[in-house]
Design a protein around this motif. Structure first.
Motif, mmCIF file in Angstrom:
data_model
loop_
_atom_site.group_PDB
_atom_site.id
_atom_site.type_symbol
_atom_site.label_atom_id
_atom_site.label_comp_id
_atom_site.label_asym_id
_atom_site.label_seq_id
_atom_site.Cartn_x
_atom_site.Cartn_y
_atom_site.Cartn_z
ATOM 1 N N PRO A 29 0.644 -1.203 0.062
ATOM 2 C CA PRO A 29 -0.025 0.064 -0.014
ATOM 3 C C PRO A 29 0.960 1.243 -0.009
ATOM 4 N N MET A 30 0.638 2.265 -0.732
ATOM 5 C CA MET A 30 1.263 3.487 -0.947
ATOM 6 C C MET A 30 0.383 4.794 -1.401
ATOM 7 N N LYS A 31 0.892 5.693 -1.599
ATOM 8 C CA LYS A 31 0.169 7.085 -2.041
ATOM 9 C C LYS A 31 0.720 7.022 -3.345
ATOM 10 N N CYS A 32 -0.228 7.380 -4.541
ATOM 11 C CA CYS A 32 0.132 7.453 -5.762
ATOM 12 C C CYS A 32 -0.319 9.179 -6.248
ATOM 13 N N LEU A 33 0.684 9.388 -6.869
ATOM 14 C CA LEU A 33 0.080 10.853 -7.517
ATOM 15 C C LEU A 33 -1.098 10.428 -8.560
ATOM 16 N N GLN A 34 -1.792 11.630 -8.768
ATOM 17 C CA GLN A 34 -3.237 11.873 -9.596
ATOM 18 C C GLN A 34 -2.626 12.350 -10.931
ATOM 19 N N VAL A 35 -2.471 11.590 -11.979
ATOM 20 C CA VAL A 35 -1.960 12.176 -13.205
ATOM 21 C C VAL A 35 -2.989 12.198 -14.573
ATOM 22 N N LYS A 36 -2.908 12.845 -15.309
ATOM 23 C CA LYS A 36 -3.531 12.689 -16.495
ATOM 24 C C LYS A 36 -2.870 13.384 -17.507
ATOM 25 N N GLU A 37 -2.872 13.077 -18.972
ATOM 26 C CA GLU A 37 -2.347 13.841 -20.027
ATOM 27 C C GLU A 37 -3.046 14.751 -20.747
ATOM 28 N N LYS A 38 -4.472 15.002 -20.523
ATOM 29 C CA LYS A 38 -5.340 15.880 -21.066
ATOM 30 C C LYS A 38 -6.282 16.328 -20.016
ATOM 31 N N ALA A 39 -6.644 17.655 -20.258
ATOM 32 C CA ALA A 39 -7.625 18.211 -19.020
ATOM 33 C C ALA A 39 -8.900 17.369 -19.155
ATOM 34 N N SER A 40 -9.313 16.858 -20.168
ATOM 35 C CA SER A 40 -10.527 16.173 -20.460
ATOM 36 C C SER A 40 -10.549 14.681 -19.822
ATOM 37 N N GLU A 41 -9.328 14.082 -19.624
ATOM 38 C CA GLU A 41 -9.313 12.885 -18.975
ATOM 39 C C GLU A 41 -9.605 12.541 -17.574
ATOM 40 N N SER A 42 -9.687 11.318 -17.145
ATOM 41 C CA SER A 42 -9.947 11.223 -15.684
ATOM 42 C C SER A 42 -8.606 10.902 -15.019
ATOM 43 N N TRP A 43 -8.509 11.439 -13.765
ATOM 44 C CA TRP A 43 -7.035 11.027 -12.917
ATOM 45 C C TRP A 43 -6.821 9.463 -13.040
ATOM 46 N N THR A 44 -5.575 9.318 -13.098
ATOM 47 C CA THR A 44 -5.155 7.875 -13.013
ATOM 48 C C THR A 44 -4.047 7.720 -12.156
ATOM 49 N N ASN A 45 -3.814 6.576 -11.309
ATOM 50 C CA ASN A 45 -2.811 6.498 -10.482
ATOM 51 C C ASN A 45 -1.473 6.394 -11.048
ATOM 52 N N PHE A 46 -0.360 7.173 -10.545
ATOM 53 C CA PHE A 46 0.984 6.994 -11.122
ATOM 54 C C PHE A 46 1.821 6.365 -9.993
ATOM 55 N N TYR A 47 2.321 5.176 -10.346
ATOM 56 C CA TYR A 47 2.801 4.354 -9.426
ATOM 57 C C TYR A 47 4.491 4.773 -9.035
ATOM 58 N N THR A 48 4.981 5.465 -9.979
ATOM 59 C CA THR A 48 6.373 5.747 -9.953
ATOM 60 C C THR A 48 6.649 7.308 -9.593
#
Length: 115
Positions: free
Chosen positions: A51-70
């Motif tokens: 278990p960890m904390k992930c940054l929330q990242v997306k490549e376009k403003a219209s996309e949903s947030w995704t977990n960034f594991y690194t």
């Protein structure tokens, strides 16, 4: 003497062609390994190896947030801010079994907005 002149006549164009090809290849791939990420103002609980904390990242403003594991080398995250980052991506030849196969390095922090 004729043999040396003949060898040089063939070698000079070959070296020139090699040099031009190398420059062209580098120029064409330079843009391919850059991405723009939008990093959210909050981290999210996620599970990688543990278990960890992930940054929330997306490549376009219209996309949903995704977990960034690194991590993004050179980037220091501060909660409460939304970032727009220009990042360089590099494939890792022999990644660890529990790690990413891509290395992310900060090129530029385009913006940092209080949220």
């Amino acid at each position: 003497m004729k043999i040396i002149a003949t060898i040089l006549k063939g070698a000079v164009p070959a070296v020139a062609l090699f040099a031009m090809t190398q420059c062209t290849t580098t120029a064409n791939t330079a843009g391919a390994d850059e991405k723009t990420f939008i990093v959210g103002p909050e981290t999210a609980d996620c599970t990688g190896v543990a278990p960890m904390k992930c940054l929330q990242v997306k490549e376009k403003a219209s996309e949903s947030w995704t977990n960034f594991y690194t991590n993004i080398e050179g980037f220091t995250y501060e909660p409460g801010y939304e970032y727009v980052l220009k990042v360089k991506t590099e494939k890792i030849a022999n990644p660890p079994a529990d790690g990413s196969s891509i290395k992310y390095t900060l090129i530029k922090e385009v913006s940092k907005t209080k949220k």
